[in-house]
Design a protein around this motif. Structure first.
Motif, PDB file in Angstrom:
ATOM      1  N   GLN A 131     -22.502  54.555  12.432  1.00 29.55           N
ATOM      2  CA  GLN A 131     -23.489  55.084  11.508  1.00 29.55           C
ATOM      3  C   GLN A 131     -24.304  53.896  10.977  1.00 29.55           C
ATOM      4  O   GLN A 131     -23.793  53.085  10.218  1.00 29.55           O
ATOM      5  N   TYR A 132     -25.546  53.785  11.389  1.00 35.40           N
ATOM      6  CA  TYR A 132     -26.418  52.702  10.949  1.00 35.40           C
ATOM      7  C   TYR A 132     -27.789  53.272  10.663  1.00 35.40           C
ATOM      8  O   TYR A 132     -28.413  53.867  11.534  1.00 35.40           O
ATOM      9  N   PHE A 133     -28.243  53.119   9.440  1.00 30.68           N
ATOM     10  CA  PHE A 133     -29.513  53.688   9.039  1.00 30.68           C
ATOM     11  C   PHE A 133     -30.510  52.620   8.599  1.00 30.68           C
ATOM     12  O   PHE A 133     -31.598  52.942   8.157  1.00 30.68           O
ATOM     13  N   GLY A 134     -30.130  51.375   8.679  1.00 29.95           N
ATOM     14  CA  GLY A 134     -30.999  50.291   8.237  1.00 29.95           C
ATOM     15  C   GLY A 134     -32.063  49.955   9.273  1.00 29.95           C
ATOM     16  O   GLY A 134     -32.256  50.670  10.260  1.00 29.95           O
ATOM     17  N   ARG A 135     -32.748  48.872   9.010  1.00 31.60           N
ATOM     18  CA  ARG A 135     -33.721  48.377   9.971  1.00 31.60           C
ATOM     19  C   ARG A 135     -33.637  46.871   9.967  1.00 31.60           C
ATOM     20  O   ARG A 135     -33.171  46.254   9.006  1.00 31.60           O
TER      21      ARG A 135
ATOM     22  N   SER B 289     -19.666  49.774   4.502  1.00 26.88           N
ATOM     23  CA  SER B 289     -19.902  49.956   5.923  1.00 26.88           C
ATOM     24  C   SER B 289     -18.964  49.096   6.771  1.00 26.88           C
ATOM     25  O   SER B 289     -18.875  47.880   6.579  1.00 26.88           O
ATOM     26  N   GLU B 290     -18.298  49.750   7.718  1.00 27.86           N
ATOM     27  CA  GLU B 290     -17.459  49.015   8.667  1.00 27.86           C
ATOM     28  C   GLU B 290     -18.317  48.106   9.545  1.00 27.86           C
ATOM     29  O   GLU B 290     -17.877  47.045   9.980  1.00 27.86           O
ATOM     30  N   PHE B 291     -19.537  48.538   9.803  1.00 36.59           N
ATOM     31  CA  PHE B 291     -20.475  47.769  10.614  1.00 36.59           C
ATOM     32  C   PHE B 291     -20.736  46.405   9.966  1.00 36.59           C
ATOM     33  O   PHE B 291     -20.627  45.367  10.605  1.00 36.59           O
ATOM     34  N   TYR B 292     -21.061  46.403   8.678  1.00 39.06           N
ATOM     35  CA  TYR B 292     -21.304  45.142   7.976  1.00 39.06           C
ATOM     36  C   TYR B 292     -20.023  44.329   7.847  1.00 39.06           C
ATOM     37  O   TYR B 292     -20.044  43.105   7.964  1.00 39.06           O
ATOM     38  N   MET B 293     -18.910  45.011   7.600  1.00 40.08           N
ATOM     39  CA  MET B 293     -17.643  44.300   7.476  1.00 40.08           C
ATOM     40  C   MET B 293     -17.308  43.558   8.769  1.00 40.08           C
ATOM     41  O   MET B 293     -16.843  42.420   8.741  1.00 40.08           O
ATOM     42  N   THR B 294     -17.590  44.186   9.898  1.00 41.03           N
ATOM     43  CA  THR B 294     -17.327  43.559  11.193  1.00 41.03           C
ATOM     44  C   THR B 294     -18.214  42.338  11.400  1.00 41.03           C
ATOM     45  O   THR B 294     -17.748  41.282  11.841  1.00 41.03           O
ATOM     46  N   ILE B 295     -19.496  42.463  11.081  1.00 46.07           N
ATOM     47  CA  ILE B 295     -20.419  41.342  11.258  1.00 46.07           C
ATOM     48  C   ILE B 295     -20.048  40.196  10.327  1.00 46.07           C
ATOM     49  O   ILE B 295     -20.011  39.029  10.747  1.00 46.07           O
TER      50      ILE B 295
END
Length: 188
Positions: free
Chosen positions: A62-66, A114-120
């Motif tokens: 789930q990624y809604f940023g740009r 966000s898991e996405f940011y946590m991973t990065i």
């Protein structure tokens, strides 16, 4: 209407299906492993990528940023500066005659959910010499980071601030306006 209707909302949609980016990424890895760019390696890589993504489908993110290009360049630039300075510090500590004082593991509570940011953030922190994420807890939104240079309470706070600063740079580079405001409010 049938009782077996399938809900296809993004949250409940079944994992799997055709994943072209994952297939291409696996094909690139395959070609790099063979160390030769040939038509056969490319085709085999694509076939293996397609098979692997069907057997082991990747969950959707789930990624809604740009992407904010200038902030992304700043993130990359600061990462490279951190990488070089940490490597010099580690080399100095390695060559020093004084014994190392050891390090500490610091709990860092992430501000974004966000898991996405946590991973990065985990990857960027772990790639810098002298620090490594030893555990990540998704539910609690916490990273446990080992810092080579952390021997005092001030060092603990400095490492925590450094990790949160990485999170802020990541979110500013690829986040939504709401996520950016969450990270910048707590920094200010």
């Amino acid at each position: 209407m049938s009782d077996t209707a399938i809900d296809t909302t993004p949250a409940t949609r079944r994992r799997g299906g055709f994943q072209p980016r994952a297939i291409i990424a696996l094909a690139v890895v395959w070609v790099l492993l063979w160390d030769r760019i040939t038509l056969g390696n490319i085709v085999n890589g694509l076939i293996i990528g397609a098979v692997v993504t069907q057997i082991f489908p990747l969950p959707s993110i789930q990624y809604f940023g740009r992407i904010h290009p200038w902030r992304l360049l700043l993130l990359i630039g600061r990462f490279l500066v951190d990488l070089v300075s940490a490597a010099v510090q580690i080399a100095g500590a390695t060559l020093s005659r004084r014994p190392s004082q050891g390090g500490s593991i610091v709990e860092v509570r992430m501000r974004t959910q966000s898991e996405f940011y946590m991973t990065i953030v985990s990857a960027l922190v772990s790639l810098v010499p002298g620090s490594i994420v030893v555990e990540a807890r998704r539910g609690a939104n916490v990273l446990y980071v080992h810092g080579f240079h952390v021997t005092t309470p001030e060092g603990v706070e400095e490492l925590r601030r450094d990790v949160l600063a990485v999170e802020t740079r990541v979110v500013r580079a690829i986040g939504t306006p709401e996520e950016i405001s969450i990270c910048t409010q707590e920094v200010a």
